[in-house]
Design an enzyme around this catalytic site. Sequence first.
Site, PDB file in Angstrom:
ATOM      1  N   PRO A   2       0.823  -1.207   0.000  1.00  0.00           N
ATOM      2  CA  PRO A   2       0.000   0.000   0.000  1.00  0.00           C
ATOM      3  C   PRO A   2       0.858   1.259   0.000  1.00  0.00           C
ATOM      4  O   PRO A   2       1.887   1.331   0.675  1.00  0.00           O
ATOM      5  CB  PRO A   2      -0.793  -0.133   1.306  1.00  0.00           C
ATOM      6  CG  PRO A   2      -0.816  -1.597   1.591  1.00  0.00           C
ATOM      7  CD  PRO A   2       0.490  -2.122   1.107  1.00  0.00           C
ATOM      8  N   GLU A   3       0.428   2.252  -0.772  1.00  0.00           N
ATOM      9  CA  GLU A   3       1.189   3.496  -0.869  1.00  0.00           C
ATOM     10  C   GLU A   3       0.629   4.536   0.084  1.00  0.00           C
ATOM     11  O   GLU A   3      -0.342   4.297   0.805  1.00  0.00           O
ATOM     12  CB  GLU A   3       1.196   3.969  -2.321  1.00  0.00           C
ATOM     13  CG  GLU A   3       1.732   2.905  -3.261  1.00  0.00           C
ATOM     14  CD  GLU A   3       2.148   3.424  -4.623  1.00  0.00           C
ATOM     15  OE1 GLU A   3       2.384   4.644  -4.775  1.00  0.00           O
ATOM     16  OE2 GLU A   3       2.245   2.596  -5.548  1.00  0.00           O
ATOM     17  N   LYS A  51       4.392   5.638   4.688  1.00  0.00           N
ATOM     18  CA  LYS A  51       3.677   4.361   4.671  1.00  0.00           C
ATOM     19  C   LYS A  51       3.535   3.771   6.073  1.00  0.00           C
ATOM     20  O   LYS A  51       3.174   2.604   6.220  1.00  0.00           O
ATOM     21  CB  LYS A  51       4.416   3.369   3.763  1.00  0.00           C
ATOM     22  CG  LYS A  51       4.523   3.822   2.306  1.00  0.00           C
ATOM     23  CD  LYS A  51       5.248   2.783   1.479  1.00  0.00           C
ATOM     24  CE  LYS A  51       5.411   3.246   0.039  1.00  0.00           C
ATOM     25  NZ  LYS A  51       6.091   2.231  -0.804  1.00  0.00           N
ATOM     26  N   ARG A 255      12.297  -4.484  -7.912  1.00  0.00           N
ATOM     27  CA  ARG A 255      10.924  -4.169  -8.294  1.00  0.00           C
ATOM     28  C   ARG A 255      10.857  -3.835  -9.780  1.00  0.00           C
ATOM     29  O   ARG A 255      11.853  -3.474 -10.403  1.00  0.00           O
ATOM     30  CB  ARG A 255      10.403  -3.009  -7.443  1.00  0.00           C
ATOM     31  CG  ARG A 255      10.026  -3.458  -6.046  1.00  0.00           C
ATOM     32  CD  ARG A 255       9.514  -2.338  -5.194  1.00  0.00           C
ATOM     33  NE  ARG A 255      10.597  -1.522  -4.664  1.00  0.00           N
ATOM     34  CZ  ARG A 255      10.425  -0.560  -3.770  1.00  0.00           C
ATOM     35  NH1 ARG A 255       9.213  -0.296  -3.320  1.00  0.00           N
ATOM     36  NH2 ARG A 255      11.446   0.132  -3.327  1.00  0.00           N
TER      37      ARG A 255
END
Length: 284
Positions: A2-3, A51, A255
């Site tokens: 989640p950002e 975050k 990523r």
Amino acid sequence: MPEGDTVWRTAQRLDAALGGKPIVVADLRWPDLSTADLRGRDTIEVVSRGKHLLHRIDGGLTLHSHLRMEGQWRIEATATLKPGWQRLPDLRALVAAADWTALGLRLGELDLVPTMRESDLVGHLGPDLLGLGWDAASAGRSVANLRVCAVPIAEALLDQRNLAGLGTIWMAETLFAERVGPWVVAADLDEGRLSRIVDRAHLLLDQSRRHAVPSSTGSRRRGESLYVHGRSGRPCRRCGTPVRVAPLGAGLHDRVVFYCPTCQGGLGPTDDGRPQRPLGSRDP
């Protein structure tokens, strides 16, 4: 993972459910925290920092959590909460007021620290894109951080020490909007370009935080909300070239980043150029 926009909304929901109310039940299923007794203490507020979530409690305590990849805080009405919830193997924390209960599932981090020592957990973070104190000075500090990064700009943007709250979705959408290749070295970009990147990242995240469906296009319809993220193999909404996805580096756990090679300066160094099917497609 989640950002910052998702974490900000989570903090808002937790604060609305628990803020200003005494804790009637607390069950922290984490090493060294299982015996902590928070009952009778009031929740002062729940806020986000990048975050990270900071649940500030009367008596100078902060319950810190990080969702990592799969974590979530779920809110249920206390009166109708079924006993089965407490037997869930994914339950890592339960904090209940008289009317609402917060259930922390699959949390990546959980800490209970004196509020005055929150900086031990979040002090390394750069300026928070969604922080109350975000201003020109915050943007300037982020630009200064990026100017000395001898790594690809996509990697520099994901480094929470440079600016806090950005993840792979808004990194990709930011760089596409600014027509910057993800593998361009951050330090090779001039101050003006970096300033526009930081401003764009702030704008996108700020617009998204009040909506459950992230959107950079202005549409929240399924399949229409983003320009490049998750759209490999599909035509670029700007030029029609197939959007591509490639790892940021050569490491096994690097990523990936979605981008348009035409709009963003060509194929990335980790992209083999082979045709890519749309995500989820089974067509040959």
